[in-house]
Write an enzyme that holds these catalytic residues in place. Sequence first.
Site, mmCIF file in Angstrom:
data_model
loop_
_atom_site.group_PDB
_atom_site.id
_atom_site.type_symbol
_atom_site.label_atom_id
_atom_site.label_comp_id
_atom_site.label_asym_id
_atom_site.label_seq_id
_atom_site.Cartn_x
_atom_site.Cartn_y
_atom_site.Cartn_z
ATOM 1 N N HIS A 142 3.259 -13.233 -5.086
ATOM 2 C CA HIS A 142 2.297 -13.436 -4.375
ATOM 3 C C HIS A 142 1.635 -14.959 -4.271
ATOM 4 O O HIS A 142 0.495 -15.128 -4.535
ATOM 5 C CB HIS A 142 1.148 -12.435 -4.928
ATOM 6 C CG HIS A 142 0.119 -11.777 -3.843
ATOM 7 N ND1 HIS A 142 -0.692 -12.711 -3.103
ATOM 8 C CD2 HIS A 142 0.175 -10.419 -3.387
ATOM 9 C CE1 HIS A 142 -1.255 -11.934 -2.109
ATOM 10 N NE2 HIS A 142 -0.790 -10.811 -2.336
ATOM 11 N N ASP A 196 -2.267 -10.519 8.371
ATOM 12 C CA ASP A 196 -2.054 -9.573 7.254
ATOM 13 C C ASP A 196 -1.060 -8.412 7.735
ATOM 14 O O ASP A 196 -1.479 -7.305 7.924
ATOM 15 C CB ASP A 196 -3.466 -8.752 6.544
ATOM 16 C CG ASP A 196 -3.193 -8.069 5.437
ATOM 17 O OD1 ASP A 196 -2.109 -8.299 4.620
ATOM 18 O OD2 ASP A 196 -4.284 -7.604 4.953
ATOM 19 N N HIS A 227 -0.739 -2.419 -4.338
ATOM 20 C CA HIS A 227 -0.163 -3.400 -5.621
ATOM 21 C C HIS A 227 0.180 -2.796 -6.782
ATOM 22 O O HIS A 227 -0.197 -3.417 -7.960
ATOM 23 C CB HIS A 227 -0.995 -4.583 -5.730
ATOM 24 C CG HIS A 227 -0.718 -5.600 -4.572
ATOM 25 N ND1 HIS A 227 0.285 -5.521 -3.481
ATOM 26 C CD2 HIS A 227 -1.626 -6.692 -4.280
ATOM 27 C CE1 HIS A 227 0.098 -6.549 -2.580
ATOM 28 N NE2 HIS A 227 -0.776 -7.048 -3.014
ATOM 29 N N GLU A 273 5.377 -12.577 1.208
ATOM 30 C CA GLU A 273 5.306 -11.369 0.333
ATOM 31 C C GLU A 273 7.046 -10.818 0.593
ATOM 32 O O GLU A 273 6.882 -9.647 1.382
ATOM 33 C CB GLU A 273 4.456 -10.312 0.069
ATOM 34 C CG GLU A 273 3.104 -11.030 -0.338
ATOM 35 C CD GLU A 273 1.917 -10.280 0.061
ATOM 36 O OE1 GLU A 273 1.871 -9.028 -0.426
ATOM 37 O OE2 GLU A 273 1.065 -10.725 0.549
ATOM 38 N N ARG A 315 0.759 -1.343 -0.005
ATOM 39 C CA ARG A 315 0.040 0.031 -0.042
ATOM 40 C C ARG A 315 0.731 1.242 -0.041
ATOM 41 O O ARG A 315 1.858 1.398 0.805
ATOM 42 C CB ARG A 315 -1.130 -0.017 1.023
ATOM 43 C CG ARG A 315 -1.809 -1.181 1.179
ATOM 44 C CD ARG A 315 -2.642 -1.363 2.542
ATOM 45 N NE ARG A 315 -3.699 -2.070 2.431
ATOM 46 C CZ ARG A 315 -3.901 -3.378 2.373
ATOM 47 N NH1 ARG A 315 -2.639 -4.164 2.322
ATOM 48 N NH2 ARG A 315 -4.899 -4.127 2.164
#
Length: 317
Positions: free
Chosen positions: A161, A223, A88, A282, A64
């Site tokens: 990803h 997350d 992204h 990631e 982000r």
Amino acid sequence: MKIQTISNKHLKLTTIDYGATIQQLIFKDHLGNDVNVVLGYKNLDSYIHNAPYLGASVGRYAGRISPNGITINQKNYPLYTQNEVHLHGGKEGFSFKTWKLVEISHGENPHITYSYFSKDMEEGYPGNLEVFCTYTLMDNTLEITYKAKTDQDTVVNLTNHNYYNLNGHGTITDHELRLYSNQVLDKGQTALPTGKFISVEGTHFDFRTPTLLQKQLAIAGIDDTYVVTQNNPLAELYSPKTHIQMKVRSNQVAVVVYTPPTLDEKLLLNKPISSYPAICFETQNLPDAPNHPEFPSALLKSGEVYTNKSKFEFSIK
């Protein structure tokens, strides 16, 4: 969309040129059965603008960025924003572009190289950027290397990803996770970093010792951006069902760990699935680094080369 497959005596990798995406990665479990340890779509059309970015290469900036855009050399560049964030790489980003197949080798260390040319001001980013993604099989290790060069100063943060499930289907709640990280990024309501770092000590973020994911996922899904304290390895994932262990190594300063609560089973090769069907690693720079001078710089200057090299090593434990 075109499929390419390489293999050695340990691993078999299938990729597609759309998004330089990984569709399958086959490794044998402790009984000698083939296990596709990444989630992939059954039909290639399902990859078009897919919301989970399944197996895709992400850029020009993974993660982000704030709605203020980016400032380079005192000039501000507005970026596409949805739900108050730039995510992204923008409306499409590199994940939803067709990459060019540069080279495929079936030798001792087979590899596939894709390239993508991102034009100046694509998605609002300055600079003509040439990007290369190389997938290499080295014994029992998948090596993912991203390289990029630009003709103007710009920002770059690339990652893969993949959604990993070492059982090949079902859930990852029975997996054990270890992360070599003492801190996570604090984040606000839109998941943008506040600039603060949180110690994992005494929190549900703490995976410094192998931890059953069921314990964490009963509290909340993951997350979060983990700041790496060591990178060899930076993460370990283990399935007691298949006895497959995966070690993650990278030259990056952080890893975003993500566990989707669910995915659309009818679209997947991996069946059946249940809640929390996979986990992403990631490997990348910190989200919104261009707007946080205290973070490691994401600036790529003209004439320099960006490199993200990450390794995923599989073994039977």
